[in-house]
Write an enzyme that holds these catalytic residues in place. Structure first.
Site, PDB file in Angstrom:
ATOM      1  N   LYS A  53       0.837  -1.202   0.000  1.00  0.00           N
ATOM      2  CA  LYS A  53       0.000   0.000   0.000  1.00  0.00           C
ATOM      3  C   LYS A  53       0.875   1.257   0.000  1.00  0.00           C
ATOM      4  O   LYS A  53       0.619   2.216  -0.747  1.00  0.00           O
ATOM      5  CB  LYS A  53      -0.937  -0.011   1.217  1.00  0.00           C
ATOM      6  CG  LYS A  53      -2.054  -1.032   1.064  1.00  0.00           C
ATOM      7  CD  LYS A  53      -2.834  -1.299   2.347  1.00  0.00           C
ATOM      8  CE  LYS A  53      -3.849  -2.408   2.102  1.00  0.00           C
ATOM      9  NZ  LYS A  53      -4.570  -2.832   3.311  1.00  0.00           N
ATOM     10  N   GLN A  97      -4.406  -1.426   9.567  1.00  0.00           N
ATOM     11  CA  GLN A  97      -4.420  -2.755   8.960  1.00  0.00           C
ATOM     12  C   GLN A  97      -5.073  -3.758   9.905  1.00  0.00           C
ATOM     13  O   GLN A  97      -4.706  -3.862  11.071  1.00  0.00           O
ATOM     14  CB  GLN A  97      -2.981  -3.175   8.621  1.00  0.00           C
ATOM     15  CG  GLN A  97      -2.869  -4.484   7.870  1.00  0.00           C
ATOM     16  CD  GLN A  97      -3.520  -4.437   6.481  1.00  0.00           C
ATOM     17  OE1 GLN A  97      -3.389  -3.457   5.758  1.00  0.00           O
ATOM     18  NE2 GLN A  97      -4.227  -5.490   6.125  1.00  0.00           N
ATOM     19  N   ASP A 120     -10.703   3.414   3.990  1.00  0.00           N
ATOM     20  CA  ASP A 120     -11.124   2.008   3.843  1.00  0.00           C
ATOM     21  C   ASP A 120     -12.650   1.909   3.736  1.00  0.00           C
ATOM     22  O   ASP A 120     -13.180   0.887   3.322  1.00  0.00           O
ATOM     23  CB  ASP A 120     -10.670   1.197   5.078  1.00  0.00           C
ATOM     24  CG  ASP A 120      -9.476   0.297   4.767  1.00  0.00           C
ATOM     25  OD1 ASP A 120      -9.218   0.041   3.573  1.00  0.00           O
ATOM     26  OD2 ASP A 120      -8.821  -0.151   5.720  1.00  0.00           O
TER      27      ASP A 120
END
Ligand code: NDP
Length: 283
Positions: A53, A97, A120
């Site tokens: 990422k 994460q 997200d």
């Protein structure tokens, strides 16, 4: 004849070029899009995901920071760090994460992220807004799947879509996006009776269960579009999806491979969400 391959790497490359252009324009106006990625603990798969990422951000010219915290970081300290990043003007997107270590309540952590930085799309405000068709951010994996359907110009209006898997991060938001695109949607879970009876009806079949190769050729309608979200590591170290690719490619009309399918598109949509978060800043 084998199915058309929906190449996630090629599509991701194309979309990332557009993102890089928009990033350069915004940066020239004084706002460089910035993503903060927080990793707690040393889960090997998570280490790879966060590295990818951050590298993807650099490749399109975005600012990114990767913070690695020890597995015993307290929830309080993590919440405090998120509160700081919420106030940090150089950061437009915050990603924690998952999975988090068991002593940390991931729900509380996600709720601590400012909804306008929740790239997200997991915050309850964004999940709720998605339900009514007005999210600030669409969750990256289902968003990427929709881009893949768009890339083959598949007419979703009136299509029968079946989603196998009902998680908050993939299955449920995927259902919302397909519904909003005019499809008639069925969501299946581990309790679904006669799963094949549902999957065989699907014009669009999206599979996200974490069960390697569980969708076999005889479960798929000839000509269906099959999107395989699963990422599973086999004992020989190879990756495979939740769809038995070697069988299903002879039945489906189009199919995504694993690797090289949904995975690269997920990261691309994270970049797009971060860019759009930055573009919303009033200059
Ligand atoms: P979860 O474990 O959170 O959810 C799995 C879902 O699948 C649940 O709803 C579960 O049902 C359902 N399920 C499990 N077994 C069956 C079965 N035999 N029949 C029907 N439904 C079943 O997984 P995620 O959604 O987080 O991830 C799914 C997969 O996608 C994983 O392989 C993951 O690695 C991958 N993934 C890939 C991403 C990418 O970028 N390509 C991003 C995110 C995930 P129930 O609700 O009843 O438990």
């Amino acid at each position: 004849m084998p199915a058309q391959l929906i190449d996630g790497n090629a599509l991701a490359k194309k979309v990332r070029l557009e993102i890089a252009t928009r990033t350069a324009i915004l940066t020239a106006k004084g706002v460089k899009p910035g993503l903060a990625v927080l990793l707690v603990g040393e889960d090997p798969a998570s280490q790879v995901y966060v590295r990818n990422k951050v590298k993807a951000c650099e490749d399109v010219g975005m600012h990114s920071i990767l913070e690695r915290h020890p597995a015993d970081l307290s929830e309080e300290k993590l919440l405090k760090r998120i509160a700081e990043l919420n106030q940090d003007a150089s950061i437009h997107g915050i990603l924690v994460q998952l999975p988090l270590p068991k002593h940390i309540d991931s729900h509380r952590v996600i709720e601590a992220i400012a909804p306008e930085k929740d790239v997200d799309g997991f915050h309850v405000a964004n999940a709720g807004a998605l339900m009514i068709g007005a999210p600030l951010f669409r969750p990256c994996t289902p968003y990427g799947c929709m881009k893949m359907l768009e890339s083959i110009e598949y007419p979703t209006k009136g299509a029968r879509a079946v989603i196998v898997g009902a998680s908050n991060i993939v299955g449920k938001p995927m259902a919302m996006l397909l519904l909003q695109a005019g499809a008639t949607v069925t969501i299946c879970n581990s309790k679904t009776k006669d799963l094949a009876a549902h999957t065989k009806e699907a014009d669009i079949l999206v599979v996200a269960t974490g069960r390697p190769k569980m969708i076999t050729g005889n479960m798929v309608k000839p000509g269906a579009i099959v999107i395989d979200v699963g990422i599973n590591r086999l004992p020989d170290g190879k990756l495979c999806g939740d769809v038995d690719f070697d069988e299903v490619k002879y039945v489906a009309g189009a199919i995504t491979p694993v690797p090289g399918g949904v995975g690269p598109m997920t990261i691309t949509m994270l970049l797009l969400n971060t860019l759009e978060a930055a573009e919303r800043i009033k200059i």
